[in-house]
Design a protein around this motif. Structure first.
Motif, short mmCIF file in Angstrom:
data_model
loop_
_atom_site.label_atom_id
_atom_site.label_comp_id
_atom_site.label_asym_id
_atom_site.label_seq_id
_atom_site.Cartn_x
_atom_site.Cartn_y
_atom_site.Cartn_z
N GLN A 73 -19.38 -8.80 -4.91
CA GLN A 73 -20.11 -7.48 -5.64
C GLN A 73 -19.32 -6.26 -5.45
OE1 GLN A 73 -22.33 -9.71 -3.84
NE2 GLN A 73 -21.48 -8.88 -1.86
N GLY A 133 -27.05 -6.29 8.09
CA GLY A 133 -27.59 -5.73 9.10
C GLY A 133 -27.18 -4.05 9.20
N SER A 164 -32.22 -9.15 -0.43
CA SER A 164 -33.13 -9.16 0.74
C SER A 164 -34.58 -8.63 0.27
CB SER A 164 -32.59 -8.42 1.71
OG SER A 164 -31.28 -8.97 2.37
N LYS A 188 -21.79 3.48 -2.21
CA LYS A 188 -22.10 3.32 -0.65
C LYS A 188 -20.96 4.11 0.35
CE LYS A 188 -24.45 -1.20 -0.14
NZ LYS A 188 -23.98 -2.48 0.38
O1 PA5 Z 1 -26.33 -9.71 -3.31
C1 PA5 Z 1 -26.09 -8.76 -2.69
O2 PA5 Z 1 -25.61 -9.28 -1.63
C2 PA5 Z 1 -26.68 -7.38 -2.44
O3 PA5 Z 1 -27.57 -7.09 -3.39
C3 PA5 Z 1 -27.54 -7.51 -1.13
O4 PA5 Z 1 -28.39 -8.52 -1.24
C4 PA5 Z 1 -28.08 -5.99 -0.57
O5 PA5 Z 1 -26.81 -5.10 -0.98
C5 PA5 Z 1 -28.84 -5.92 0.19
O6 PA5 Z 1 -27.97 -6.34 1.51
P1 PA5 Z 1 -28.28 -6.64 3.06
O7 PA5 Z 1 -29.13 -7.90 2.99
O8 PA5 Z 1 -26.74 -6.72 3.73
O9 PA5 Z 1 -28.86 -5.40 3.43
#
Ligand code: PA5
Length: 447
Positions: free
Chosen positions: A412, A140, A84, A419
């Protein structure tokens, strides 16, 4: 017209053409798994058809909103992390002039670190600026952008009042799920949808990447055209007709031979964040189940003066992919001086590109002699079409490579481990049990 080329002619000392041919069935089967949606992670293949399937109405909506922000904001803060964040950052760095302050609106990124100094410096710098915010999170619920957005939202509401602040905040998130969607609905933020079947690191060609890119003044229609050309160019089922498949096969052959790290070495600074984006794409897609090529990035010639020694003579477990832009936008010549006191008149009249090209050739030969398998990705220019092709090339290559490696390239699970620990240590509800055990461990370890 093809604008991305993969040149592996120099690989012949390491991989024979027979060996490469041998991988044709693996590439074919991986390509079929994508086409038929029969492989693992097949509920996350939305990215595959995006360049052809993106709704023109969505592109129009993104462009119109971007124009609106361009006309009223000096700065757009994009709050997001991982998928993101990196795609938009990579595109803007690739396509825009090098010095951010020359551009209006400036696109500034936040929420990709946990750091008070960064945020307070950012807010301090915005005192006399008109600000808009794009908060981007598919789930989110990601902590880093979540807490940064709290601070930025608070600042926006103090500065503009709640209603005006809401009109300056745009959320990009899941169509229906997640805390950000709920907040956007409640506060009346404008919102873009991230398709449910497109994972974070494959989302640059959705509003996640397209909106900030459009606010930066980049033509997103042309970017999508390039991606669509990439779709046609990289859809073949064999290594003769599809360079994405060929590159995927090559890296798998090398990996099985003990070359466990791929160094993507760029020769232009505008490629630095393309590398960062690629590192996430490749690393998160392939690094699992105890396998996966480690994706590393170097910026040449800068890094030839720091890690060049290691590349030349270090452990022979790396292969190197050079990435170069063939045609730069400008061409500066080295000036002549009558006295030639620095002894550089032999370069007078040559362009920086002539010299950079010789640096590339010199490095390629030296690293080959040093036992590093090398190949080259050549990019036509710094245009939207070339970048669109490049994004699609890498997405396709990584998906094929992951399937050849026999992993699910679209999940992933490993990202969750830290986390969960962090949630437990911070006292999030639902993690009470783990909290005690982890707190004891950190105490015992003195961390
Ligand atoms: O590729 C992925 O799914 C992750 O790297 C996400 O982009 C990252 O963890 C951010 O996640 P989100 O868009 O839910 O905040």
């Amino acid at each position: 017209m093809q604008k991305v080329w993969f040149d592996d002619r120099f690989m012949s000392d390491f991989v024979s053409s027979d060996e490469l041919e041998h991988y044709n069935p693996a590439v074919e089967s991986a390509q079929k798994m994508l086409e038929n949606k029969s492989g693992p992670g097949n509920d996350f293949l939305g990215w595959l058809e995006l360049p052809k399937a993106i709704d023109p109405a969505t592109l129009k909506q993104i462009s119109e909103k971007a124009e609106q922000i361009r006309s009223k904001a000096d700065v757009l803060i994009c709050v997001g992390i991982g998928g993101s964040y990196l795609g938009a950052k990579a595109a803007i760095e690739y396509l825009s002039p090098s010095f951010e302050q020359m551009r209006k609106p400036q696109i500034i990124f936040a929420g990709h670190t946990i750091n008070s100094d960064y945020l307070s410096d950012l807010l301090e710098s915005l005192k006399d600026k008109e600000v808009a915010v794009n908060v981007i999170s598919k789930s989110g619920t990601t902590t880093e952008p979540g807490i940064a957005f709290r601070v930025i939202r608070h600042w926006m509401e103090q500065r503009y009042g709640r209603k005006e602040a809401a009109s300056r905040i745009i959320a990009t998130t899941d169509p229906s799920k997640g805390a950000l969607r709920k907040l956007a609905n409640e506060e009346g933020y404008s919102a873009f949808e991230i398709p449910g079947d497109v994972g974070g690191r494959f989302s640059v060609l959705t509003p996640v990447g397209l909106f900030p890119i459009a606010v930066a003044g980049i033509d997103i229609k042309k970017l999508m055209e390039g991606a669509s050309q990439g779709y046609d160019l990289f859809k073949g089922r064999d290594i003769q007709s599809n360079i994405a498949g060929r590159y995927a096969a090559m890296r798998n052959i090398l990996f099985r031979r003990g070359y466990t790290t791929e160094v993507m070495a760029t020769f232009q600074p505008q490629l630095h964040f393309i590398n960062e984006w690629w590192k996430q794409l490749a690393g998160e897609s392939e690094g699992k189940d105890g396998t996966g090529i480690f994706p590393a990035g170097l910026d040449y010639t800068t890094d030839l003066h720091s890690l060049g020694q290691w590349m030349q003579e270090g452990v022979r477990s790396v292969f190197e992919t050079f990435m170069l832009i063939k045609n730069t936008r400008s061409s500066i010549c080295v000036p002549a001086f009558d006295d030639d006191s620095d002894g550089l008149n032999y370069l007078a009249g040559k362009t920086f590109e002539d010299i950079n090209n010789k640096a590339y050739q010199g490095t390629l030969l030296a690293h080959l002699d040093g036992g590093v398998p090398v190949s080259t990705l050549m990019l036509e220019d710094r245009s939207e079409q070339t970048l669109g092709q490049l994004f699609y090339f890498f997405e396709k290559a990584v998906a094929l490579s992951g399937y050849i490696l026999r992993v699910n390239p679209f999940d992933q699970p490993g990202v969750e481990a830290y986390k969960k620990n962090m949630f437990a240590l911070l006292g999030k509800a639902g993690f009470e049990k783990q909290r005690e055990a982890l707190a004891q461990r950190t105490k015992d370890m003195g961390v």
